[in-house]
Every structure is written in structure tokens, then in C-alpha cells.
Enzyme design. Structure first.
Site, mmCIF file in Angstrom:
data_model
loop_
_atom_site.group_PDB
_atom_site.id
_atom_site.type_symbol
_atom_site.label_atom_id
_atom_site.label_comp_id
_atom_site.label_asym_id
_atom_site.label_seq_id
_atom_site.Cartn_x
_atom_site.Cartn_y
_atom_site.Cartn_z
ATOM 1 N N ASP A 1 0.842 -1.198 0.000
ATOM 2 C CA ASP A 1 0.000 0.000 0.000
ATOM 3 C C ASP A 1 0.880 1.252 0.000
ATOM 4 O O ASP A 1 0.679 2.172 -0.801
ATOM 5 C CB ASP A 1 -0.903 -0.022 1.240
ATOM 6 N N ASP B 1 1.826 4.185 -3.326
ATOM 7 C CA ASP B 1 1.667 5.645 -3.373
ATOM 8 C C ASP B 1 3.001 6.309 -3.709
ATOM 9 O O ASP B 1 3.043 7.315 -4.434
ATOM 10 C CB ASP B 1 1.117 6.190 -2.039
HETATM 11 C C1 IPM Z 1 -5.699 1.480 -1.252
HETATM 12 C C2 IPM Z 1 -6.267 2.127 -0.013
HETATM 13 C C3 IPM Z 1 -6.899 1.102 0.916
HETATM 14 C C4 IPM Z 1 -5.817 0.125 1.327
HETATM 15 C C5 IPM Z 1 -7.627 1.692 2.138
HETATM 16 C C6 IPM Z 1 -8.729 2.633 1.728
HETATM 17 C C7 IPM Z 1 -8.147 0.646 3.068
HETATM 18 O O1 IPM Z 1 -5.303 2.884 0.631
HETATM 19 O O2 IPM Z 1 -6.444 0.794 -1.973
HETATM 20 O O3 IPM Z 1 -4.526 1.682 -1.539
HETATM 21 O O4 IPM Z 1 -5.061 0.391 2.271
HETATM 22 O O5 IPM Z 1 -5.708 -0.913 0.699
HETATM 23 MN MN MN Z 2 -3.442 3.110 -0.515
#
Ligand code: IPM
Ligand code: MN
Ligand code: NAD
Length: 367
Positions: free
Chosen positions: A258, A262
Site C-alpha cells: 500500500d 503511493d
Molecule cells: C488502497 C487504499 C486502501 C488500502 C484503504 C482505503 C483501506 O489505501 O487501496 O490503496 O489500504 O488498501
Molecule cells: Mn493506498
């Protein structure tokens, strides 16, 4: 990249792809609408056949009905569709995020969408904050394990509300789950001729990531022809910035994946450009942008729909509609080249105007 984790290979027959659309919260419905328009344009042009069914789930629906994801809706999503096109969830009126967990994590877990494929592909050097972006290609994929780690909600509070309060969250890594995603990473890396990198934190969290390392080592030995390496996630984060060109497939657990995705999104121009696929190959699939519901942008017309549209391209590619998928990518590239973008990428077009340009772009691309 040719990947075995894609669902159907080869030329498409014209059996309609049955797509369930869940716009969700915040900018989710705004960007998903543009993805749907692009798919409809391709469908009207006869390149692909797609049927859409909208689902109302999200914070509004939860606040009105008390339903996050009913068993009945879940059964329909499981049985009646080839793919789910998802926007985003997250709304301050539901502070504990209950509906978001039931919907997004619920679908990932209950449909066993164990592979979260998150491509990190730089489409034009100027989009990247990296100084060397015009010298090195950035084109790799994060394979994020999507069903385990700390995401299972296992834990407890002790001595709640007292000075001695302790919160305990337990992370899971099962051999079966690690094995299946690592094996897929090696298969796809072999087909694409790229390296597999494991990202973990076994030096500080030995149980969970120690298992990842052992399984990765065993599978790497079976795929001796595929270059591979293991990296602690902190050092890997640095390397993603310093030498992103060296990565092919990065395979990792749920929480680390995760965060890395990003970081990856930012390397290629930000959240407006990062798509993803959540799949159980050959069974179920959910396509969504990596970004969230962006409450700061709701209703401003500034949400970039490209990540959602590129997620729709992944849907097409996974369902054998390669030409249509390429047309979508070409349309995005054309809009970027013209500077027909939302403000996050320096343009002054609205979400819908970018959508218009992408619809005309796919028609140009297919001639
Ligand atoms: C993602 C989001 C989700 C995750 C959240 C909203 C639970 O950040 O899809 O990257 O952590 O998987
Ligand atoms: Mn995420
Ligand atoms: P976010 O991704 O929603 O926003 C982070 C930043 O990126 C914000 O500045 C936002 O304006 C910008 N951004 C995001 N998407 C954009 C787009 N399409 N175009 C231009 N800019 C964009 O992350 P957050 O603020 O941490 O989370 C907001 C809510 O979304 C929270 O409730 C969170 O839990 C949820 N969330 C959901 C998902 C999902 O549904 N898959 C993913 C991440 C976060």
C-alpha cells in the site's frame, strides 16, 4: 508486459464483458463516470462489447440504509459479473470507515482478490519529480498481496480507556498466500524477461516477513533463470527513487505494498495517473485507481480521471481486449502530450473535459 496473471489471453470474441460499477464516495463517482464513458465509446465503436450495471454502495447508501455490502449484493457481484469497476471509498461522515472496510476490503477478501497489480509506468519524463527521469525508463509493477498482513482486523484492546491501555494488531502471512503471489510474480517476470524483487521487513518483524523470505528463496531456486533479489522495504523505498529503472516486478505484503504504491504513483506524476487491478486470475477482478476519495477535490471538477480510465484499460487488457486497452493508453498519452489535463498535472481542464478528450482520443487511436 505479457502477464499470466491477466485473466483471458488472445483475441476477444464479442461476448459482452459484464461490468459492475461502484463509484463509491468523494471523487470516486466523478472519475468512474469518465472511465465508463471511455468504455462506452469503445463499445459503441464496435471494438468491444460491454454491459454496465451500477451499484449504489458507498457512504450515502450506508447512511441511508444501514447497509455496507449486503450478502445479496455480494452474491450478485460474485456471480453475475466479469469485473467490477470501482471508484474510491472514504467519507468523513463515517469516521470509523466501516463501510469502506466492508466494501473494498470486503470485496478483496471475500472474492479472494489476492493479487493487487499496481503498475508504475512513467508516460512522459516531465511528469516525474525525478531529476533523471528523461534518462531512465520507469516501468515496473508492484504485486501487492491483498488478503493478509495487518489488514485482517485481528487484534484487541486491553485495559481500554485506562493509562495502561494497549492496542494489539496481529499480522498474518500464510505459506499458501505468500506462495501463490510469489509464484505468479516469478511466472510473469519470466514471461516479461524482468527481475523480481521481494520487499519485506524481516530484520524487524521476523515471523511474518521471515516466512516471506523463506518462501521467496525456495521459489527463486525453482526459477533460477529469473533474476531475483530480496530488499528491506526501507532501503527499497530509497532505491525506487534513486534507480527506479532497475525494477521489473516488486512483490510484497499488503501494508508495505500500500505504501510503496503511493510512492510509485508519485514517481510517475501523482495519484491522478496510477491505476490498479485486484484479481484472482481467471475468477474475479476489481479495477480501481490507487488513489482515494480525495475529499478536498469533491465537486470542484479538478479530479484527474486518468487513473480511473487507465484502470479501465487494465480491465480491457485482462479480458482479452488488447486493442481497446491500447487505444485507451494512446488516448491518455495524447491528452498528456497536448497538456489537456486537470490542475494536478498543470492543465486547466475539468474532469469531464479530460474525459471528453479521452473519448475522442480512443476513436482517433482506433482510426
Ligand atoms: C488502497 C487504499 C486502501 C488500502 C484503504 C482505503 C483501506 O489505501 O487501496 O490503496 O489500504 O488498501
Ligand atoms: Mn493506498
Ligand atoms: P487520497 O488519495 O484520497 O488523496 C491524497 C491526495 O491526492 C489529495 O491531495 C488529493 O487531492 C490527491 N488526489 C487523489 N486523487 C486524485 C485525483 N484523481 N486527481 C487529482 N488529485 C488527486 O488519500 P487520502 O486523503 O489519504 O484519503 C481520503 C479518503 O480516501 C480516506 O477516507 C481514505 O481512507 C480513502 N482511500 C480510499 C482508497 C480506495 O478506495 N481505494 C484509497 C486510498 C484512500
Amino acid at each position: 508486459m505479457v502477464v499470466l496473471s491477466q485473466m483471458r489471453a488472445g483475441a476477444r470474441d464479442m461476448t459482452p464483458i459484464r461490468v459492475a460499477v461502484i463509484g463509491g464516495d468523494g471523487i470516486g463517482p466523478e472519475v468512474t463516470e469518465q472511465a465508463r464513458r471511455v468504455l462506452e465509446t469503445l463499445s459503441s465503436a464496435g471494438l468491444v462489447s460491454i454491459g454496465f450495471t451500477e451499484f449504489p454502495h458507498g457512504a450515502d447508501h450506508y447512511l441511508e440504509t444501514g447497509e455496507t455490502l449486503s450478502d445479496e449484493s455480494f452474491a450478485r457481484l460474485r456471480d453475475d459479473f466479469d469485473a467490477i469497476l470501482f471508484g474510491a471509498v472514504g467519507d468523513s461522515r463515517v469516521p470509523d470507515g466501516r463501510h469502506a472496510r466492508d466494501l473494498l476490503l470486503g470485496l478483496r477478501f471475500r472474492l479472494d482478490l489476492f493479487l493487487n497489480r499496481r503498475p508504475v509506468k512513467l508516460r512522459a519524463p516531465a511528469l516525474s519529480p525525478l531529476r533523471r527521469a528523461d534518462e531512465v525508463p520507469i516501468d515496473f509493477v508492484i504485486y501487492r498481496e491483498n488478503t493478509e498482513s495487518l489488514y485482517g482486523g485481528i487484534g484487541r484492546l486491553e485495559h481500554e480507556g485506562t493509562p495502561d491501555e494497549v492496542a494489539i494488531s496481529e499480522g498474518i502471512a500464510s505459506r499458501r498466500a505468500v506462495d501463490r503471489i510469489v509464484r505468479l510474480a516469478f511466472e510473469d517476470a519470466r514471461a516479461a524477461g524482468v527481475r523480481v524483487t521481494l520487499s519485506d521487513k524481516a530484520n524487524a518483524v521476523p515471523h511474518m516477513y521471515g516466512l516471506w523470505r523463506r518462501v521467496f528463496g525456495e521459489i527463486a531456486a525453482e526459477y533460477a533463470d529469473v533474476p531475483s533479489e530480496m530488499r528491506y522495504v526501507d532501503a527499497l523505498a530509497m532505491e525506487m527513487v534513486r534507480s527506479p529503472e532497475r525494477f521489473g516486478i516488486i512483490v510484497t505484503g499488503n501494508l508495505l505494498g500500500d505504501i510503496l504504491s503511493d510512492l510509485g504513483a508519485e514517481l510517475i506524476g501523482g495519484p491522478g495517473l496510477a491505476p490498479s487491478a485486484n484479481v484472482n486470475p481467471g475468477r474475479h477482478a476489481l479495477y480501481e485507481p490507487v488513489h482515494g476519495s480525495a475529499p478536498d477535490l469533491v465537486g470542484t471538477g479538478q479530479a484527474n480521471p486518468m487513473a480511473a480510465v487507465l484502470s479501465a484499460a487494465m480491465l480491457l487488457a485482462d479480458h482479452g481486449a488488447k486493442e481497446a486497452a491500447q487505444a485507451v493508453e494512446a488516448a491518455v498519452d495524447a491528452a498528456l502530450e497536448e497538456g489537456r489535463t486537470t490542475p494536478d498535472l498543470g492543465g486547466n481542464a475539468s474532469t469531464a473535459e479530460v474525459g471528453d478528450r479521452l473519448c475522442s482520443g480512443v476513436l482517433e487511436a482506433i482510426g
